[in-house]
Design an enzyme around this catalytic site. Sequence first.
Site, mmCIF file in Angstrom:
data_model
loop_
_atom_site.group_PDB
_atom_site.id
_atom_site.type_symbol
_atom_site.label_atom_id
_atom_site.label_comp_id
_atom_site.label_asym_id
_atom_site.label_seq_id
_atom_site.Cartn_x
_atom_site.Cartn_y
_atom_site.Cartn_z
ATOM 1 N N GLU A 1 17.339 -5.957 0.942
ATOM 2 C CA GLU A 1 17.686 -5.714 2.357
ATOM 3 C C GLU A 1 16.870 -6.649 3.251
ATOM 4 O O GLU A 1 17.411 -7.273 4.177
ATOM 5 C CB GLU A 1 17.392 -4.250 2.738
ATOM 6 C CG GLU A 1 18.307 -3.223 2.099
ATOM 7 C CD GLU A 1 17.883 -2.836 0.673
ATOM 8 O OE1 GLU A 1 16.835 -3.318 0.189
ATOM 9 O OE2 GLU A 1 18.616 -2.057 0.041
ATOM 10 N N THR B 1 1.718 -6.549 -9.273
ATOM 11 C CA THR B 1 2.055 -7.228 -10.526
ATOM 12 C C THR B 1 0.786 -7.827 -11.121
ATOM 13 O O THR B 1 0.048 -8.527 -10.418
ATOM 14 C CB THR B 1 3.083 -8.342 -10.267
ATOM 15 O OG1 THR B 1 4.266 -7.734 -9.768
ATOM 16 C CG2 THR B 1 3.388 -9.140 -11.521
ATOM 17 N N SER C 1 7.415 -2.984 2.822
ATOM 18 C CA SER C 1 8.258 -3.865 3.645
ATOM 19 C C SER C 1 7.625 -4.196 4.988
ATOM 20 O O SER C 1 7.960 -5.204 5.596
ATOM 21 C CB SER C 1 9.620 -3.207 3.890
ATOM 22 O OG SER C 1 10.260 -2.939 2.677
ATOM 23 N N GLU D 1 0.857 -1.194 0.000
ATOM 24 C CA GLU D 1 0.000 0.000 0.000
ATOM 25 C C GLU D 1 0.890 1.241 0.000
ATOM 26 O O GLU D 1 2.106 1.134 0.185
ATOM 27 C CB GLU D 1 -0.918 -0.012 1.231
ATOM 28 C CG GLU D 1 -1.834 -1.216 1.219
ATOM 29 C CD GLU D 1 -2.925 -1.178 2.283
ATOM 30 O OE1 GLU D 1 -3.012 -0.181 3.017
ATOM 31 O OE2 GLU D 1 -3.669 -2.168 2.351
ATOM 32 N N ILE E 1 30.959 -4.612 -22.753
ATOM 33 C CA ILE E 1 31.523 -5.317 -23.918
ATOM 34 C C ILE E 1 30.987 -4.676 -25.207
ATOM 35 O O ILE E 1 31.723 -4.478 -26.170
ATOM 36 C CB ILE E 1 31.191 -6.831 -23.852
ATOM 37 C CG1 ILE E 1 32.007 -7.477 -22.723
ATOM 38 C CG2 ILE E 1 31.472 -7.520 -25.183
ATOM 39 C CD1 ILE E 1 31.647 -8.925 -22.436
ATOM 40 N N GLU F 1 8.759 -8.513 -4.496
ATOM 41 C CA GLU F 1 8.740 -9.749 -3.689
ATOM 42 C C GLU F 1 9.697 -9.655 -2.504
ATOM 43 O O GLU F 1 10.317 -10.640 -2.102
ATOM 44 C CB GLU F 1 9.066 -10.995 -4.534
ATOM 45 C CG GLU F 1 8.227 -11.173 -5.784
ATOM 46 C CD GLU F 1 6.745 -11.357 -5.501
ATOM 47 O OE1 GLU F 1 6.351 -11.391 -4.323
ATOM 48 O OE2 GLU F 1 5.973 -11.451 -6.473
ATOM 49 N N GLY F 2 9.805 -8.470 -1.945
ATOM 50 C CA GLY F 2 10.682 -8.233 -0.792
ATOM 51 C C GLY F 2 12.014 -7.685 -1.257
ATOM 52 O O GLY F 2 12.629 -8.228 -2.177
ATOM 53 N N THR F 3 12.440 -6.585 -0.628
ATOM 54 C CA THR F 3 13.688 -5.948 -1.067
ATOM 55 C C THR F 3 14.890 -6.823 -0.689
ATOM 56 O O THR F 3 14.796 -7.679 0.199
ATOM 57 C CB THR F 3 13.850 -4.565 -0.399
ATOM 58 O OG1 THR F 3 13.932 -4.757 1.028
ATOM 59 C CG2 THR F 3 12.687 -3.638 -0.739
HETATM 60 C C1 LIG Z 1 8.169 -4.553 -10.405
HETATM 61 C C2 LIG Z 1 7.470 -4.583 -9.072
HETATM 62 C C3 LIG Z 1 6.434 -5.466 -8.880
HETATM 63 C C4 LIG Z 1 5.747 -5.498 -7.645
HETATM 64 N N1 LIG Z 1 4.708 -6.376 -7.488
HETATM 65 C C5 LIG Z 1 4.043 -6.411 -6.308
HETATM 66 C C6 LIG Z 1 2.946 -7.314 -6.118
HETATM 67 O O1 LIG Z 1 2.602 -8.113 -6.999
HETATM 68 N N2 LIG Z 1 2.286 -7.283 -4.948
HETATM 69 C C7 LIG Z 1 2.629 -6.432 -3.942
HETATM 70 O O2 LIG Z 1 1.987 -6.474 -2.910
HETATM 71 N N3 LIG Z 1 3.658 -5.568 -4.083
HETATM 72 C C8 LIG Z 1 4.379 -5.535 -5.234
HETATM 73 N N4 LIG Z 1 5.427 -4.670 -5.410
HETATM 74 C C9 LIG Z 1 5.775 -3.756 -4.332
HETATM 75 C C10 LIG Z 1 6.996 -4.263 -3.568
HETATM 76 O O3 LIG Z 1 6.664 -5.447 -2.875
HETATM 77 C C11 LIG Z 1 7.459 -3.145 -2.631
HETATM 78 O O4 LIG Z 1 7.952 -2.086 -3.440
HETATM 79 C C12 LIG Z 1 8.524 -3.643 -1.674
HETATM 80 O O5 LIG Z 1 7.982 -4.551 -0.748
HETATM 81 C C13 LIG Z 1 9.160 -2.491 -0.895
HETATM 82 O O6 LIG Z 1 8.191 -1.674 -0.349
HETATM 83 P P1 LIG Z 1 8.298 -0.085 -0.563
HETATM 84 O O7 LIG Z 1 8.532 0.176 -1.990
HETATM 85 O O8 LIG Z 1 7.126 0.522 0.077
HETATM 86 O O9 LIG Z 1 9.630 0.322 0.213
HETATM 87 P P2 LIG Z 1 9.765 0.530 1.787
HETATM 88 O O10 LIG Z 1 9.142 -0.602 2.503
HETATM 89 O O11 LIG Z 1 9.303 1.887 2.126
HETATM 90 O O12 LIG Z 1 11.342 0.436 1.967
HETATM 91 C C14 LIG Z 1 12.207 1.555 1.711
HETATM 92 C C15 LIG Z 1 13.648 1.119 1.947
HETATM 93 O O13 LIG Z 1 13.826 0.737 3.317
HETATM 94 C C16 LIG Z 1 14.306 -0.599 3.401
HETATM 95 N N5 LIG Z 1 13.636 -1.286 4.514
HETATM 96 C C17 LIG Z 1 12.371 -1.110 4.933
HETATM 97 N N6 LIG Z 1 12.116 -1.933 5.975
HETATM 98 C C18 LIG Z 1 13.238 -2.632 6.198
HETATM 99 C C19 LIG Z 1 13.606 -3.642 7.149
HETATM 100 N N7 LIG Z 1 12.759 -4.095 8.070
HETATM 101 N N8 LIG Z 1 14.860 -4.148 7.089
HETATM 102 C C20 LIG Z 1 15.745 -3.700 6.157
HETATM 103 N N9 LIG Z 1 15.447 -2.752 5.237
HETATM 104 C C21 LIG Z 1 14.213 -2.234 5.258
HETATM 105 C C22 LIG Z 1 13.903 -1.258 2.087
HETATM 106 O O14 LIG Z 1 14.748 -2.343 1.782
HETATM 107 C C23 LIG Z 1 14.064 -0.091 1.118
HETATM 108 O O15 LIG Z 1 15.409 0.036 0.740
HETATM 109 C C24 LIG Z 1 6.135 -4.621 -6.606
HETATM 110 C C25 LIG Z 1 7.202 -3.737 -6.807
HETATM 111 C C26 LIG Z 1 7.873 -3.715 -8.013
HETATM 112 C C27 LIG Z 1 9.024 -2.762 -8.202
#
Ligand SMILES: Cc1cc2nc3c(=O)[nH]c(=O)nc-3n(C[C@H](O)[C@H](O)[C@H](O)COP(=O)(O)OP(=O)(O)OC[C@H]3O[C@@H](n4cnc5c(N)ncnc54)[C@H](O)[C@@H]3O)c2cc1C
Length: 373
Positions: free
Chosen positions: A360, A155, A129, A124, A330, A356-358
């Site tokens: 990190e 997605t 994360s 949302e 290359i 699918e989870g960053t």
């Molecule tokens: C191509 C694509 C497809 C996607 N498809 C889906 C989908 O099908 N369904 C869906 O629900 N979502 C989907 N997403 C969303 C994606 O799951 C989120 O972008 C991702 O979970 C990160 O959330 P955020 O972007 O809000 O970043 P945030 O959660 O705000 O994170 C910001 C930064 O802080 C770091 N961070 C935050 N919390 C922690 C922690 N506890 N430990 C370490 N580091 C942390 C993160 O790694 C990141 O670098 C998609 C995103 C992309 C780019």
Amino acid sequence: MSTRNTAAEKLLLQMVDDYTAREVAPLDMAIDHAQDYPEGFMKKLTETGFLGLMLPQEFGGAEFGPEVTATVLNHLARGNASTAVTLEGHFKTIDQILKFGTPALKQALLPSANQRIFAFSMTEASGGSNPMGISSTATREGDHWVINGDKIMITNGGLAQVYCVLVKTAPDQLSVFVVDQDMPGFSFGKREDFIGLRGTPVGEIMMDHIIVDDDHLLGHLGDGGLIGDSAHDDARILMGAVLTGIMEHELKIATDYAKERKAGDKPLTELQVTHRKVADIAMRKETTKLLYQRAAQLKAAGQPYSEEAAMAKAHGSRAAVAAGDDALQILAGYGYSREYPVEHLIRDARAMEIAEGTVEKMRSAIATAEFQK
Ligand SMILES: Cc1cc2nc3c(=O)[nH]c(=O)nc-3n(C[C@H](O)[C@H](O)[C@H](O)COP(=O)(O)OP(=O)(O)OC[C@H]3O[C@@H](n4cnc5c(N)ncnc54)[C@H](O)[C@@H]3O)c2cc1C
């Protein structure tokens, strides 16, 4: 390739390779430039039967296991990563309905899963994360549930007909329900303007007073975290496979070019600097392949695979970006041009360091698993 390597699996992969060469790879650049699949592309993909690969036979599927399913995405991604990621989003969602759905829900949804696209929605605007940060809710009213909330970055959002949605059923309780785009109160919002995987629609869904019964709940109330983690685990194996396909594509572009291009009177293949880059791309591709196949084998054997799946995606996503960078170097000036595919392969791979989870979060999951040993 699956370790079982049966005749049916060989035949399937041959079909996938033929289809990829004929219908997918030639459109790779056009899909990236248009930021969409061409007219009729999804209809043809649906007609292949690939959508039902992993479905049990009782629901009209081909019942292939996790290794084969992942390998199919590996091969498709050699031609176009977006196409493989559309199927990744579909397969991981079906997996959760198979694991956590009631018999009635499975019977209602799964026979159409080889014709309709499915999607899993957690993220949302408040963040992806931290699942507890979501504000979508399902509220009990009489004998049914009322779902409200908006999801972003989904997605297949806008393409899929069926959505698993993570909601709060109490302030500190996460649950997952299944909704359908035809339900009153369901609508689509904007499509993300992402820099990579530009064929895959990733978009917003909006839920305004959607009414569902108990059969639309996956698992039990409060299982939302468990189901979300399970969806991530399944998705990460498939993304490892997609990333392997991207690296195979990068390797082919780099080696084909190095064989043709001369530096002075020598081909690039005779330069040690090219050897280092090509060897590194090949090693990154091979380690990612081993990781996703290992995770898929553990899943097939009914053993824990969460850590291995996280490794496949965490390692594979960084590896595919780095491999793309080596391939770009290359090709040098041509590599930096949008007329050649290397630059979009880097953008495609980069998405999987986030989706699918960053990386990190995955490193935290891997480290936590190691501390527990
Ligand atoms: C191509 C694509 C497809 C996607 N498809 C889906 C989908 O099908 N369904 C869906 O629900 N979502 C989907 N997403 C969303 C994606 O799951 C989120 O972008 C991702 O979970 C990160 O959330 P955020 O972007 O809000 O970043 P945030 O959660 O705000 O994170 C910001 C930064 O802080 C770091 N961070 C935050 N919390 C922690 C922690 N506890 N430990 C370490 N580091 C942390 C993160 O790694 C990141 O670098 C998609 C995103 C992309 C780019």
